[in-house]
Enzyme design. Structure first.
Site, PDB file in Angstrom:
ATOM      1  N   ASN A 138      44.870  67.325  34.241  1.00 54.77           N
ATOM      2  CA  ASN A 138      46.198  66.869  33.719  1.00 54.77           C
ATOM      3  C   ASN A 138      46.445  65.512  34.324  1.00 54.77           C
ATOM      4  O   ASN A 138      46.711  65.252  35.787  1.00 54.77           O
ATOM      5  CB  ASN A 138      47.369  67.734  34.410  1.00 54.77           C
ATOM      6  CG  ASN A 138      48.642  67.367  33.452  1.00 54.77           C
ATOM      7  OD1 ASN A 138      49.157  66.421  33.575  1.00 54.77           O
ATOM      8  ND2 ASN A 138      49.431  68.449  32.597  1.00 54.77           N
ATOM      9  N   ARG A 191      33.212  61.419  16.938  1.00 58.07           N
ATOM     10  CA  ARG A 191      32.105  62.221  16.849  1.00 58.07           C
ATOM     11  C   ARG A 191      31.216  61.790  15.229  1.00 58.07           C
ATOM     12  O   ARG A 191      32.028  61.409  14.393  1.00 58.07           O
ATOM     13  CB  ARG A 191      32.375  63.522  16.661  1.00 58.07           C
ATOM     14  CG  ARG A 191      32.937  64.008  15.443  1.00 58.07           C
ATOM     15  CD  ARG A 191      33.400  65.428  15.350  1.00 58.07           C
ATOM     16  NE  ARG A 191      34.567  65.783  14.598  1.00 58.07           N
ATOM     17  CZ  ARG A 191      34.532  65.535  13.373  1.00 58.07           C
ATOM     18  NH1 ARG A 191      33.452  65.334  12.590  1.00 58.07           N
ATOM     19  NH2 ARG A 191      35.607  65.567  12.450  1.00 58.07           N
ATOM     20  N   THR A 193      39.025  66.065  29.573  1.00 56.01           N
ATOM     21  CA  THR A 193      38.658  67.113  28.729  1.00 56.01           C
ATOM     22  C   THR A 193      38.543  68.259  29.743  1.00 56.01           C
ATOM     23  O   THR A 193      38.138  68.364  31.065  1.00 56.01           O
ATOM     24  CB  THR A 193      37.115  66.682  28.481  1.00 56.01           C
ATOM     25  OG1 THR A 193      37.010  65.751  27.555  1.00 56.01           O
ATOM     26  CG2 THR A 193      36.721  68.018  27.459  1.00 56.01           C
ATOM     27  N   THR A 194      39.304  69.421  29.230  1.00 53.98           N
ATOM     28  CA  THR A 194      39.233  70.456  29.808  1.00 53.98           C
ATOM     29  C   THR A 194      38.238  71.520  29.241  1.00 53.98           C
ATOM     30  O   THR A 194      37.772  71.450  28.187  1.00 53.98           O
ATOM     31  CB  THR A 194      40.547  71.301  29.836  1.00 53.98           C
ATOM     32  OG1 THR A 194      41.040  71.446  28.500  1.00 53.98           O
ATOM     33  CG2 THR A 194      41.652  70.292  30.362  1.00 53.98           C
ATOM     34  N   LYS A 205      45.268  74.370  20.592  1.00 52.05           N
ATOM     35  CA  LYS A 205      44.552  74.509  21.961  1.00 52.05           C
ATOM     36  C   LYS A 205      43.420  75.521  22.029  1.00 52.05           C
ATOM     37  O   LYS A 205      43.629  76.432  21.775  1.00 52.05           O
ATOM     38  CB  LYS A 205      45.440  74.664  23.005  1.00 52.05           C
ATOM     39  CG  LYS A 205      44.721  74.535  24.365  1.00 52.05           C
ATOM     40  CD  LYS A 205      45.786  74.137  25.662  1.00 52.05           C
ATOM     41  CE  LYS A 205      45.028  73.915  26.983  1.00 52.05           C
ATOM     42  NZ  LYS A 205      44.024  72.879  26.911  1.00 52.05           N
ATOM     43  N   GLY A 224      35.975  59.357  21.488  1.00 53.78           N
ATOM     44  CA  GLY A 224      36.871  60.329  20.843  1.00 53.78           C
ATOM     45  C   GLY A 224      38.431  59.866  20.469  1.00 53.78           C
ATOM     46  O   GLY A 224      39.409  60.313  20.536  1.00 53.78           O
ATOM     47  N   MET A 234      44.770  63.046  21.629  1.00 50.54           N
ATOM     48  CA  MET A 234      44.777  62.036  22.902  1.00 50.54           C
ATOM     49  C   MET A 234      44.406  60.931  22.851  1.00 50.54           C
ATOM     50  O   MET A 234      44.649  59.782  23.148  1.00 50.54           O
ATOM     51  CB  MET A 234      44.092  62.843  24.154  1.00 50.54           C
ATOM     52  CG  MET A 234      44.923  63.772  24.998  1.00 50.54           C
ATOM     53  SD  MET A 234      46.644  63.140  25.255  1.00 50.54           S
ATOM     54  CE  MET A 234      45.995  61.751  26.369  1.00 50.54           C
ATOM     55  N   HIS A 261      51.308  76.278  25.458  1.00 52.07           N
ATOM     56  CA  HIS A 261      50.700  74.932  24.661  1.00 52.07           C
ATOM     57  C   HIS A 261      50.634  75.304  23.086  1.00 52.07           C
ATOM     58  O   HIS A 261      50.842  76.404  22.513  1.00 52.07           O
ATOM     59  CB  HIS A 261      49.225  74.731  24.974  1.00 52.07           C
ATOM     60  CG  HIS A 261      49.139  74.040  26.300  1.00 52.07           C
ATOM     61  ND1 HIS A 261      48.904  74.636  27.447  1.00 52.07           N
ATOM     62  CD2 HIS A 261      48.947  72.679  26.715  1.00 52.07           C
ATOM     63  CE1 HIS A 261      48.937  73.804  28.546  1.00 52.07           C
ATOM     64  NE2 HIS A 261      48.902  72.498  27.822  1.00 52.07           N
ATOM     65  N   HIS A 262      50.708  74.075  22.474  1.00 51.80           N
ATOM     66  CA  HIS A 262      50.434  74.166  20.903  1.00 51.80           C
ATOM     67  C   HIS A 262      49.434  75.090  20.314  1.00 51.80           C
ATOM     68  O   HIS A 262      48.337  75.418  21.115  1.00 51.80           O
ATOM     69  CB  HIS A 262      50.083  72.834  20.518  1.00 51.80           C
ATOM     70  CG  HIS A 262      49.036  72.163  20.988  1.00 51.80           C
ATOM     71  ND1 HIS A 262      47.808  72.172  20.517  1.00 51.80           N
ATOM     72  CD2 HIS A 262      48.883  71.250  21.924  1.00 51.80           C
ATOM     73  CE1 HIS A 262      46.856  71.550  21.356  1.00 51.80           C
ATOM     74  NE2 HIS A 262      47.715  70.931  22.133  1.00 51.80           N
TER      75      HIS A 262
END
Ligand code: NAD
Length: 271
Positions: free
Chosen positions: A127, A38, A102-103, A162, A11, A16, A158-159
């Site tokens: 985090n 991807r 990854t969340t 997200k 990725g 990130m 957050h931005h």
């Protein structure tokens, strides 16, 4: 002098991913050994260092993770839940250490972490910054000292891009608070309030999610009682802090036995 550790970034064209490539290229003791994104990504076939704004790395971005992971000693993954699940499987097969950030993983995807950790060291943290890892520890300690006449609320911003809420970091902090208090997090979690909610149930762990602009990540844990309030806050102003933590974690995996680890292990904060 030992050989530099071979680190792959999957990725690598993401927000990130670019930071991670840049960090691996500039850090001593490691070398970028491979990079993917991807299938269908515009960046396939380009040099990963150029995409990261760091200049030529000699590593061409591919969409085939198997050989990239097989070649690496550690792989760093900040992608998307389905992709992370697949990368964990490949890392376990190849005997390659795994660092994941990854969340938004579901239960099956979380279980993939445990399956991979039977074969290789896996560092997973919602985090990767040193500051938030410390904030988690402080939250645990404060929650342990204060009883449930202190209401716990976690506010995050957050931005606008997200995709998951509350943030993985907010949940990490909520889990730390629940652990400190000795209660079940999922029983106490309250992430949605709308309409006539009635008074706040005692012991609840509340979340408030804000989204907008380019905010990298801000979290505050509030302990509110009659007459006083304690607030613990962390503000990330650059993604580089997450990338630096992830590369530190990748280097740390060298020689570690197969198991699941988090950043408190990497930073030596485990009691
Ligand atoms: P992003 O959308 O900018 O980047 C994701 C990248 O993954 C994209 O380049 C995408 O093409 C790639 N990708 C998707 N599927 C793939 C696949 N199958 N194979 C290879 N590449 C694939 O997102 P981002 O802002 O970089 O965040 C990525 C993840 O990291 C999110 O889950 C985010 O919440 C998390 N995150 C974690 C931390 C932390 O410290 N743990 C910090 C920041 C972000």
């Amino acid at each position: 002098m030992s050989e530099p550790m071979k680190i792959a970034v999957v990725g690598c064209a993401g927000r990130m991913g670019r930071m991670l490539v840049s960090e691996v290229m500039s850090r001593e003791g490691c070398v970028l050994s491979g990079a993917t994104d991807r299938p269908g990504s515009d960046f396939i076939g380009m040099d990963a260092g150029v995409v990261a704004g760091k200049g030529e790395s000699g590593v061409i971005i591919t969409d085939d993770p198997a050989p990239v992971i097989a070649e690496a000693q550690a792989v760093i993954d900040f992608t998307a839940p389905e992709a992370t699940e697949e990368h964990l499987r490949l890392a376990a097969q190849a005997g390659c250490a795994f660092v994941g950030g990854t969340t938004g993983l579901n239960e099956t995807q979380k279980n993939a972490i445990n399956l991979a950790a039977r074969h290789v060291p896996v560092v997973f943290a919602a985090n990767m910054s040193v500051g938030v890892t410390l904030l988690g520890e402080l939250t645990r300690k404060v929650a342990k000292v204060l009883g449930d006449d202190y209401d716990i609320e976690i506010v995050e911003m957050h931005h606008r891009h997200k995709v998951d809420a509350p943030s993985g970091t907010a949940l990490l902090l909520g889990h730390a608070a629940a652990e400190g208090r000795g209660v079940d997090h999922d029983e106490k979690k309250q992430a949605v309030r709308d309409g006539h909610t009635g008074p706040r149930p005692r012991g609840e762990i509340g979340y408030a999610t804000l989204r907008g602009g380019d905010v990298v990540g801000e979290h505050t844990v509030i302990f509110a009682a009659e007459g006083e309030r304690i607030e613990l806050t962390h503000k990330a102003s650059a993604r580089q802090v997450f990338a630096a933590g992830a590369v530190r974690a990748a280097l740390w995996t060298k020689g570690q036995p197969a198991a699941v680890y988090d950043m408190t292990d990497v930073l030596g904060l485990k009691d």
